[in-house]
Motif scaffolding. Structure first.
Motif, PDB file in Angstrom:
ATOM      1  N   PRO A 171       0.812  -1.233   0.000  1.00  0.00           N
ATOM      2  CA  PRO A 171       0.000   0.000   0.000  1.00  0.00           C
ATOM      3  C   PRO A 171       0.839   1.274   0.000  1.00  0.00           C
ATOM      4  O   PRO A 171       0.390   2.305  -0.512  1.00  0.00           O
ATOM      5  N   GLY A 175      -0.406   2.851  -3.080  1.00  0.00           N
ATOM      6  CA  GLY A 175      -1.250   3.927  -2.562  1.00  0.00           C
ATOM      7  C   GLY A 175      -0.762   5.295  -2.994  1.00  0.00           C
ATOM      8  O   GLY A 175      -1.554   6.142  -3.431  1.00  0.00           O
ATOM      9  N   ASN A 314     -11.611   1.552   4.987  1.00  0.00           N
ATOM     10  CA  ASN A 314     -10.767   2.309   4.050  1.00  0.00           C
ATOM     11  C   ASN A 314     -11.458   3.619   3.645  1.00  0.00           C
ATOM     12  O   ASN A 314     -10.825   4.674   3.557  1.00  0.00           O
ATOM     13  N   SER A 333      -4.855   4.967   1.784  1.00  0.00           N
ATOM     14  CA  SER A 333      -4.474   3.564   1.635  1.00  0.00           C
ATOM     15  C   SER A 333      -3.238   3.206   2.448  1.00  0.00           C
ATOM     16  O   SER A 333      -2.989   2.029   2.709  1.00  0.00           O
TER      17      SER A 333
END
Length: 493
Positions: A171, A175, A314, A333
């Motif tokens: 992530p 992300g 999330n 994220s």
């Protein structure tokens, strides 16, 4: 090697990996890169689905995005069942892992194509590839140990560290690329990760010895041809059904999600019925399968709540937490990396604890602890949601605390469940039983995707408190049935 060892298991001698067979390092790294690709994509999936078209997203509503997310996760784990069958009857676990990795990488590369349709086509490929890889790599880990060895749980806990090392790094990379630059660039980073995983597996196969080299119960001659014909016919039927839905105008997100949820539950019921009525398994194996039904229900209930971290929680991180640090707003994220880093820290502690306790704490008791902790995490989440009522942004430390409690529950249930599955499995269903274990996640995620629709209709505090308390009550009830389940396990701890 005891007579209870899985068919074909022959751990190679030589150097060790943290005191375990050297082959564990190859499987550890393969799973690490596969989880990098999976969790890297998953960390930004719901955020991409709900992002406005002007921001490069698909602009789905939160309710639909949560349902898609849950159903996608369910399909990933549902396909572990046929993936286990392919390994058991056709090509063996080792080749299944290789081909699964190749298909997963292809799926992520498709998702990197900057068009709307590419995401769903890529997810379909990832579902197929993960079904081949996920259950069979765990079967190969089980092949490295005697069936009831106390070191087995410790080995699976170390293997679990590989899963979470990839899940921690992913992530942070996908992300940033996805949320700050371009969503499809984030998906592309996941593709590169899976490519590394495939290359590492090919280079490290010499460490594996005989583990996973041959099918446990191979189909030969006419039986093999008949099975391949049926697979082809089933594929045609599925494609035809999809075409009918498309032509009739029923091919909507809601229709597909609902259909796949029903299929997941029906497949589960049917598969348990098949194993329990199979005359070729012994009475002891049948008793152990009855115990496994209980563990399966507990596990599915656990994942129903736990896997909402990538959907409901999330979105909460994106919309209702203060993520500003020194003038920089970090991607929502990135909070998906909290869970795996805590597992990396906790996994060796859990491995040492289970090794020290040996058989004094039973598998059903560990499952009950996992359920209670999982429920308490949602009770805490209800307090966080209440603090955010009125549009106030809350500290991300609320989510960090929630994930910490969930991690403690996961370490009580998930690696222990993997190990218990390989111990309770009838020999005939060795790889398929790992598929059945992942089917618990599929059922939990499929139903969880439907449940998550309520997060958009109920007040958030009520939503989290309701399902949190339900999990706590189920965990306490599980304690009451521990003695009966242990009796059904017939000597397996």
């Amino acid at each position: 090697m005891s007579s209870d060892a899985p068919v074909g298991a022959r751990p190679p001698a030589g150097k060790t990996f943290f005191g375990h067979p050297r082959a564990l390092s190859t499987l550890f790294l393969t799973e690490m890169w596969e989880r990098f690709s999976f969790y890297g994509m998953r960390a930004i999936l719901v955020l991409y689905l709900t992002a406005a078209v002007a921001d490069g997203g698909l602009d789905l509503g939160e309710s639909s995005a949560n349902a898609v997310y849950g159903t996608y996760n369910a399909m990933v784990y549902l396909m572990a069942l046929p993936g286990g069958w392919v390994a058991d009857r056709l090509i063996g676990a080792r080749r299944s892992v290789l081909w699964g990795g190749v298909v997963i990488a292809a799926g992520h590369y498709v998702m990197a194509i900057p068009t709307g349709w590419s995401v769903f086509a890529g997810m379909a490929l990832i579902v197929l590839g993960t079904g081949l890889l996920k259950p069979n790599i765990s079967t190969m880990v089980g092949d490295l140990y005697e069936r009831d060895s106390p070191r087995r749980d410790a080995g699976f806990s170390i293997f679990y560290m590989g899963i979470n090392l990839g899940a921690f790094i992913a992530p942070l990379i996908t992300g940033f690329l996805g949320e700050k630059i371009n969503w499809h660039l984030g998906f592309g980073a996941a593709a590169v990760g899976m490519t590394f995983g495939v290359l590492q597996y090919v280079l490290g196969r010499r460490n594996l010895g005989d583990a996973g080299a041959r099918p446990a119960d191979p189909l030969l001659g006419a039986d093999r041809r008949r099975a391949l014909t049926r697979i082809g016919a089933a594929s045609v039927v599925v494609l035809a059904a999809l075409l009918v839905l498309l032509v009739a105008g029923w091919f909507t997100v809601t229709t597909v999600v609902n259909l796949l949820t029903v299929v997941t539950v029906l497949v589960t019921v049917g598969y348990f019925a098949r194993i329990l009525t199979d005359r070729e398994i012994s009475g002891t194996e049948r008793s152990r399968m009855k115990a496994y039904v209980w563990l399966f229900v507990f596990a599915a209930s656990f994942w129903l709540i736990y896997d909402q971290a990538g959907s409901v929680l999330n979105i909460f991180a994106a919309d209702q937490t203060d993520r500003s640090v020194g003038g920089f707003t970090f991607p929502a994220s990135w909070l998906q990396s909290v869970n795996p880093i805590l597992i990396i820290i906790g996994a060796p502690l859990a491995a040492a604890l289970w090794l020290k306790l040996g058989h004094r704490v039973s598998t059903p008791t560990k499952f009950a602890v996992g359920l209670v902790l999982n429920g308490l995490s949602f009770v805490l989440m209800a307090a966080a949601a209440r603090a955010a009522v009125g549009g106030d942004l809350v500290s991300p430390l609320w989510l960090v605390a929630v994930y910490a409690i969930q991690v403690a529950g996961e370490l009580s249930l998930s690696p222990v469940g993997l190990s218990a599955t390989t111990k309770l499995a009838p020999v005939k269903y060795a790889s398929q039983m790992l598929g059945l274990w992942f089917l618990a996640t599929a059922v939990g995620d499929a139903i969880g995707g439907q449940v998550a629709r309520l997060a958009d209709r109920w007040s958030q505090p009520v939503y989290f408190l309701t399902f949190g308390l339900a999990s706590v009550v189920l965990g306490l009830a599980a304690v009451m049935f521990t003695r009966q389940i242990r009796r059904l396990m017939a000597g397996i701890h």
